[in-house]
Design a protein around this motif. Sequence first.
Motif, PDB file in Angstrom:
ATOM      1  N   GLU A 123       0.806  -1.222   0.000  1.00 49.31           N
ATOM      2  CA  GLU A 123       0.000   0.000   0.000  1.00 49.31           C
ATOM      3  C   GLU A 123       0.838   1.270   0.000  1.00 49.31           C
ATOM      4  N   ASN A 124       2.151   1.138   0.268  1.00 51.08           N
ATOM      5  CA  ASN A 124       3.066   2.279   0.218  1.00 51.08           C
ATOM      6  C   ASN A 124       3.985   2.213  -0.995  1.00 51.08           C
ATOM      7  N   ASN A 125       3.603   1.396  -1.964  1.00 49.81           N
ATOM      8  CA  ASN A 125       4.367   1.230  -3.204  1.00 49.81           C
ATOM      9  C   ASN A 125       5.779   0.697  -2.964  1.00 49.81           C
ATOM     10  N   ARG A 126       5.895  -0.189  -1.982  1.00 50.12           N
ATOM     11  CA  ARG A 126       7.156  -0.876  -1.734  1.00 50.12           C
ATOM     12  C   ARG A 126       7.015  -2.343  -2.116  1.00 50.12           C
ATOM     13  N   PRO A 183      -6.980   4.563  -3.397  1.00 45.31           N
ATOM     14  CA  PRO A 183      -7.035   3.287  -2.668  1.00 45.31           C
ATOM     15  C   PRO A 183      -8.366   2.585  -2.929  1.00 45.31           C
ATOM     16  N   ALA A 184      -8.301   1.304  -3.214  1.00 50.41           N
ATOM     17  CA  ALA A 184      -9.502   0.556  -3.564  1.00 50.41           C
ATOM     18  C   ALA A 184     -10.411   0.377  -2.353  1.00 50.41           C
ATOM     19  N   THR A 185     -11.697   0.515  -2.581  1.00 45.28           N
ATOM     20  CA  THR A 185     -12.703   0.264  -1.549  1.00 45.28           C
ATOM     21  C   THR A 185     -13.699  -0.762  -2.087  1.00 45.28           C
ATOM     22  N   ASP A 186     -14.387  -1.422  -1.191  1.00 44.19           N
ATOM     23  CA  ASP A 186     -15.385  -2.428  -1.569  1.00 44.19           C
ATOM     24  C   ASP A 186     -14.793  -3.505  -2.469  1.00 44.19           C
ATOM     25  N   VAL A 187     -13.549  -3.892  -2.180  1.00 47.19           N
ATOM     26  CA  VAL A 187     -12.913  -4.987  -2.909  1.00 47.19           C
ATOM     27  C   VAL A 187     -12.415  -6.010  -1.897  1.00 47.19           C
ATOM     28  N   SER A 188     -12.219  -7.226  -2.363  1.00 47.50           N
ATOM     29  CA  SER A 188     -11.665  -8.266  -1.496  1.00 47.50           C
ATOM     30  C   SER A 188     -10.762  -9.174  -2.313  1.00 47.50           C
ATOM     31  N   VAL A 189      -9.755  -9.711  -1.645  1.00 46.37           N
ATOM     32  CA  VAL A 189      -8.804 -10.612  -2.290  1.00 46.37           C
ATOM     33  C   VAL A 189      -9.189 -12.048  -1.984  1.00 46.37           C
ATOM     34  N   MET A 190      -9.180 -12.870  -3.002  1.00 44.48           N
ATOM     35  CA  MET A 190      -9.448 -14.301  -2.828  1.00 44.48           C
ATOM     36  C   MET A 190      -8.162 -15.065  -3.091  1.00 44.48           C
ATOM     37  N   GLN A 191      -7.662 -15.743  -2.057  1.00 43.98           N
ATOM     38  CA  GLN A 191      -6.425 -16.498  -2.182  1.00 43.98           C
ATOM     39  C   GLN A 191      -6.691 -17.849  -2.844  1.00 43.98           C
ATOM     40  N   ARG A 192      -5.641 -18.374  -3.517  1.00 40.53           N
ATOM     41  CA  ARG A 192      -5.715 -19.650  -4.231  1.00 40.53           C
ATOM     42  C   ARG A 192      -6.788 -19.622  -5.336  1.00 40.53           C
ATOM     43  N   THR A 193      -6.970 -18.462  -5.906  1.00 38.52           N
ATOM     44  CA  THR A 193      -8.019 -18.264  -6.915  1.00 38.52           C
ATOM     45  C   THR A 193      -7.490 -17.342  -8.007  1.00 38.52           C
ATOM     46  N   LEU A 194      -7.908 -17.598  -9.232  1.00 37.49           N
ATOM     47  CA  LEU A 194      -7.588 -16.715 -10.349  1.00 37.49           C
ATOM     48  C   LEU A 194      -8.869 -16.326 -11.074  1.00 37.49           C
ATOM     49  N   GLU A 195      -8.858 -15.138 -11.643  1.00 39.58           N
ATOM     50  CA  GLU A 195      -9.992 -14.672 -12.446  1.00 39.58           C
ATOM     51  C   GLU A 195      -9.748 -15.023 -13.909  1.00 39.58           C
ATOM     52  N   LYS A 196     -10.694 -15.689 -14.519  1.00 33.93           N
ATOM     53  CA  LYS A 196     -10.565 -16.037 -15.926  1.00 33.93           C
ATOM     54  C   LYS A 196     -10.878 -14.830 -16.819  1.00 33.93           C
ATOM     55  N   SER A 197     -10.552 -14.965 -18.087  1.00 27.54           N
ATOM     56  CA  SER A 197     -10.934 -13.947 -19.067  1.00 27.54           C
ATOM     57  C   SER A 197     -12.454 -13.859 -19.132  1.00 27.54           C
ATOM     58  N   ASN A 198     -12.984 -12.647 -19.390  1.00 35.09           N
ATOM     59  CA  ASN A 198     -14.436 -12.510 -19.519  1.00 35.09           C
ATOM     60  C   ASN A 198     -14.893 -12.593 -20.972  1.00 35.09           C
ATOM     61  N   VAL A 199     -13.999 -13.045 -21.861  1.00 38.15           N
ATOM     62  CA  VAL A 199     -14.343 -13.200 -23.272  1.00 38.15           C
ATOM     63  C   VAL A 199     -15.290 -14.384 -23.443  1.00 38.15           C
ATOM     64  N   ASN A 200     -16.390 -14.162 -24.171  1.00 35.78           N
ATOM     65  CA  ASN A 200     -17.309 -15.239 -24.519  1.00 35.78           C
ATOM     66  C   ASN A 200     -16.957 -15.700 -25.938  1.00 35.78           C
ATOM     67  N   PRO A 201     -16.295 -16.852 -26.089  1.00 39.91           N
ATOM     68  CA  PRO A 201     -15.810 -17.247 -27.417  1.00 39.91           C
ATOM     69  C   PRO A 201     -16.923 -17.461 -28.434  1.00 39.91           C
ATOM     70  N   ILE A 202     -18.085 -17.912 -27.982  1.00 40.78           N
ATOM     71  CA  ILE A 202     -19.191 -18.138 -28.922  1.00 40.78           C
ATOM     72  C   ILE A 202     -19.671 -16.813 -29.507  1.00 40.78           C
TER      73      ILE A 202
END
Length: 240
Positions: A123-126, A183-202
């Motif tokens: 949070e202090n850019n270190r 500074p981000a508000t109303d956000v949360s970090v989820m450990q052991r999790t990744l966000e996939k692409s939001n592209v809909n290939p169809i």
Amino acid sequence: MENAVFIGLSQQMALKRRLDMTANNLANVNTTAFKSEHPLFEEFLVERLNQEDVSFVQDYGSYRDLREGEFTHTGRPLDLAISGAGYFSIETPEGIRYTRNGSFRLDNDGYIVTINNQALLDENNRKIMVDVQFQEVTVAPDGTITTAPGQTQKIGMVQFENQQVLKQIGNGLYDAEDFRPQPATDVSVMQRTLEKSNVNPILEMTSMIDIMRAYQSAQQLLDSENDLQLKAIEELPAVQ
């Protein structure tokens, strides 16, 4: 006749831009936290004296689909995903950049880095460093990192008033240019999790088919106008 040719060419140029963006979306369908982009078009009128205006197609920008991708559990302690409109801060040779791709690892010195060896910042850019002798790393929803002996640091997460101003620069990074993050508000970090692409290939494949059909229609218009011009050139001398 020339007006029809110019209109057809303007449409093809706009369609090419749309095709490039659609192809890029499809190419990143498996890229972590990738956000699809789409072009924006508008009508461009050319006024003519004592004649009807000529309407062209103008490509004037693009917008990014900011919807969250699907969250998937990976089991890796340094795979992190952000729920909400937040971004991780990353140190690069060009300065601080931002990403939602939370696929991190420890380098040989114990710093948390991206797959391209760019350091995650607090949070202090270190740079965030953990003791490599302790394998257990816990990340709380607020971004606080805790190791076995109680060492704690907090991940720097930021947000922007208008996320559309962020410029993609590759490798999942965004450049904020002259726009200052908050500074981000109303956000949360989820450990052991990744966000996939939001592209809909169809949807993207369907869009690509529509683009190709529209391009072919524009080409048929141009071919027809070219045939008319050639025919006029052949017959005008006889008329005179």
